[in-house]
Design a protein around this motif. Sequence first.
Motif, short mmCIF file in Angstrom:
data_model
loop_
_atom_site.label_atom_id
_atom_site.label_comp_id
_atom_site.label_asym_id
_atom_site.label_seq_id
_atom_site.Cartn_x
_atom_site.Cartn_y
_atom_site.Cartn_z
N GLY A 208 55.54 17.68 45.40
CA GLY A 208 55.02 16.44 46.16
C GLY A 208 53.73 16.71 46.92
O GLY A 208 52.91 16.00 47.41
N PHE A 209 53.56 18.11 47.05
CA PHE A 209 52.50 18.63 47.91
C PHE A 209 51.52 19.35 47.01
O PHE A 209 51.71 19.15 45.72
N ASP A 210 50.09 19.11 47.41
CA ASP A 210 48.96 19.39 46.43
C ASP A 210 49.16 20.94 45.65
O ASP A 210 49.75 21.86 46.24
N ASP A 211 49.27 20.83 44.34
CA ASP A 211 49.51 22.08 43.42
C ASP A 211 49.11 23.08 44.00
O ASP A 211 49.66 24.31 44.00
N GLU A 212 47.69 23.21 44.10
CA GLU A 212 46.82 24.43 44.55
C GLU A 212 47.38 24.99 45.97
O GLU A 212 47.55 26.13 46.02
N ALA A 213 47.66 24.32 46.98
CA ALA A 213 48.26 24.59 48.03
C ALA A 213 49.49 24.89 48.19
O ALA A 213 49.78 26.17 48.58
N ARG A 214 50.52 24.53 47.29
CA ARG A 214 51.87 24.92 47.31
C ARG A 214 52.05 26.31 46.44
O ARG A 214 52.70 27.24 46.91
N GLY A 215 51.09 26.39 45.39
CA GLY A 215 51.02 27.72 44.80
C GLY A 215 50.36 28.88 45.71
O GLY A 215 50.92 29.99 45.63
N HIS A 216 49.76 28.53 46.58
CA HIS A 216 49.12 29.34 47.56
C HIS A 216 50.21 29.80 48.57
O HIS A 216 50.42 31.03 48.76
N VAL A 217 51.00 29.04 48.93
CA VAL A 217 52.19 29.30 49.92
C VAL A 217 53.08 30.02 49.10
O VAL A 217 53.75 31.13 49.50
N ALA A 218 53.34 29.75 48.06
CA ALA A 218 54.41 30.46 47.37
C ALA A 218 53.94 31.86 46.77
O ALA A 218 54.70 32.88 47.02
N ASN A 219 52.75 32.22 46.39
CA ASN A 219 52.27 33.79 46.26
C ASN A 219 52.37 34.41 47.48
O ASN A 219 52.59 35.57 47.29
N GLN A 220 51.99 33.55 48.67
CA GLN A 220 51.90 34.40 49.95
C GLN A 220 53.50 34.66 50.35
O GLN A 220 53.88 35.82 50.82
N MET A 221 54.28 33.84 50.06
CA MET A 221 56.02 34.00 50.41
C MET A 221 56.31 35.36 49.50
O MET A 221 57.01 36.33 50.02
N ALA A 222 56.03 35.25 48.34
CA ALA A 222 56.28 36.34 47.51
C ALA A 222 55.68 37.80 47.99
O ALA A 222 56.55 38.70 47.72
N ALA A 223 54.48 37.75 48.35
CA ALA A 223 53.75 38.99 48.76
C ALA A 223 54.57 39.35 49.97
O ALA A 223 54.54 40.41 50.19
N ASN A 224 55.18 38.29 50.75
CA ASN A 224 55.59 38.97 51.99
C ASN A 224 57.24 39.50 51.65
O ASN A 224 58.02 39.79 52.73
N GLY A 225 57.51 39.47 50.50
CA GLY A 225 59.04 39.96 50.27
C GLY A 225 60.10 38.97 49.88
O GLY A 225 61.12 39.54 49.64
N ILE A 226 59.88 37.51 49.67
CA ILE A 226 60.72 36.73 49.38
C ILE A 226 60.59 36.73 47.79
O ILE A 226 59.79 36.32 47.12
N ALA A 227 61.80 36.93 47.28
CA ALA A 227 62.12 36.90 45.65
C ALA A 227 62.33 35.48 45.45
O ALA A 227 63.43 34.85 45.50
N ILE A 228 61.30 34.33 45.04
CA ILE A 228 61.26 33.27 44.61
C ILE A 228 61.61 33.44 43.02
O ILE A 228 60.97 33.76 42.21
N HIS A 229 62.66 32.55 42.51
CA HIS A 229 63.24 32.30 41.27
C HIS A 229 63.01 30.82 41.05
O HIS A 229 64.01 30.15 41.43
N CYS A 230 61.97 30.48 40.42
CA CYS A 230 61.98 28.96 39.94
C CYS A 230 62.76 28.87 38.66
O CYS A 230 62.81 29.87 37.95
N GLY A 231 62.81 27.54 38.18
CA GLY A 231 63.70 27.46 37.10
C GLY A 231 65.19 27.73 37.24
O GLY A 231 65.64 27.96 36.04
N THR A 232 65.49 28.08 38.22
CA THR A 232 66.95 28.61 38.35
C THR A 232 67.68 28.01 39.36
O THR A 232 67.27 27.54 40.48
N ASP A 233 68.94 27.68 39.03
CA ASP A 233 70.11 27.28 40.09
C ASP A 233 71.28 27.79 40.00
O ASP A 233 71.37 28.71 39.11
#
Length: 454
Positions: A208-233
């Motif tokens: 729902g947020f701007d794609d570029e902005a949310r991608g920027h957040v996700a990349n930084q979260m991953a760089a900070n050490g959070i293991a983000i698994h999309c397409g996973t439930d």
Amino acid sequence: MTLDFDFDLFVIGGGSGGVRAARIAASEGGAKVGLAEESRMGGTCVIRGCVPKKLMVFASEYPDMIADAKAYGWDVQSGPLDWRGFRSKLEAELDRLETAYRNTLKSAGVTVYDARAVVVDPHCVRLADGREFSTKHILIATGGQPFVPQFEGRELAITSNDIFHLDALPKRALVVGGGYIASEFACILNGLGVKVSQYYRGAQILRGFDDEARGHVANQMAANGIAIHCGTDVERLEQREGGICAVATDGSTAEFDLVLYATGRVPNVAGLGLEALGVGLGRRGEVLVDDWSQTAVPSIYAVGDVTDRINLTPVAIREGHAFADTVFRGIATKADHDLVASAVFTQPELGSIGLSEEAAREAGPCEIYAASFRPMRSLFAGRQDKVLMKLVVCATTRRVLGCHIVGPNAGEMIQLAAIAVKMGATKEDFDRTVAVHPTMSEELVTMRKPVRIF
């Protein structure tokens, strides 16, 4: 004002929207008002949401601040977080705020009942102890609650309602969900020293947020050490000797000390008695209202998250105030739901107002102005994080249709940018504004060439 009724207005729900409506109706509209709250006064925002969450955000930011201080030459040491000490102070602050809410209602002359209330008929409510009150108008302001889907082992998961009351911080945590609540708590726990994984069934977090902005957040979260698994439930949860085992839909398994579900919220309408009276409910259970927050039953209104319009505290407050102005002060007022700014308190923060790039491209010709850079403060400290500043501009009218900021204090910046966007500022208005240097936000007025034109 009261004629044959016990009250002119009876409000069910003591959150931000209900309290504002009750206070304005009583203190400025001269109404006799009753209010029932079955839990704590202040609702989700004060007790289980915005306020305690933001205080946890502050707490989670200190490790990076201490590291930066060292880089700037300060002799400081970082020790482990005293979680119980922090939690005790947090609870004291929430007690203070709840008392303030109660005092506000008392000063306005509102009669408060610490009890669950249901609607008996269009002009009658009943408390849990059996007492009934007649009322000319009823306002439903019961908010929402976390939703956990049905799956094997769901009783092993907690929700955002529970996160503030943990006896101790876990060493390993799984956050399930990709919205702002899930992403915020993933960042909070990570900042507090917890090893965090985040599962989200979609392609990218913060839908729902701007794609570029949310991608920027996700990349930084991953760089900070959070293991983000999309397409996973999560397929199921199992209690094992080493912790809670999460069996994922991709076939993987992992053990955690805590599993937090933040997969959405649903309107709090169960058992209120609304449908039997003809009050319309939507697909998700939301109370259906018109622009005046009035339901299909003329004497019954609803505001806030229970209507599932824009689920933000300031919006609920505006809706409650507009209702009181209209019904009790003779000032016809509709809550304005257009161009509402929002902030996601992830690390980094995301501030947003207006159209995303994707929505603007569908609406018509547009220009995209964007800049990504390493901010001075963290650059000097040797950190690699980047800031994103973005403007979405209509190519024909030149109006700024959207503004998206990712970086430290993005929430503070978007509040000010929102004024300009709400006023209909053009890109040339931004260009004419002299930059404040050196700041991150000066990029909003120094971007001259579009990076994309559609």
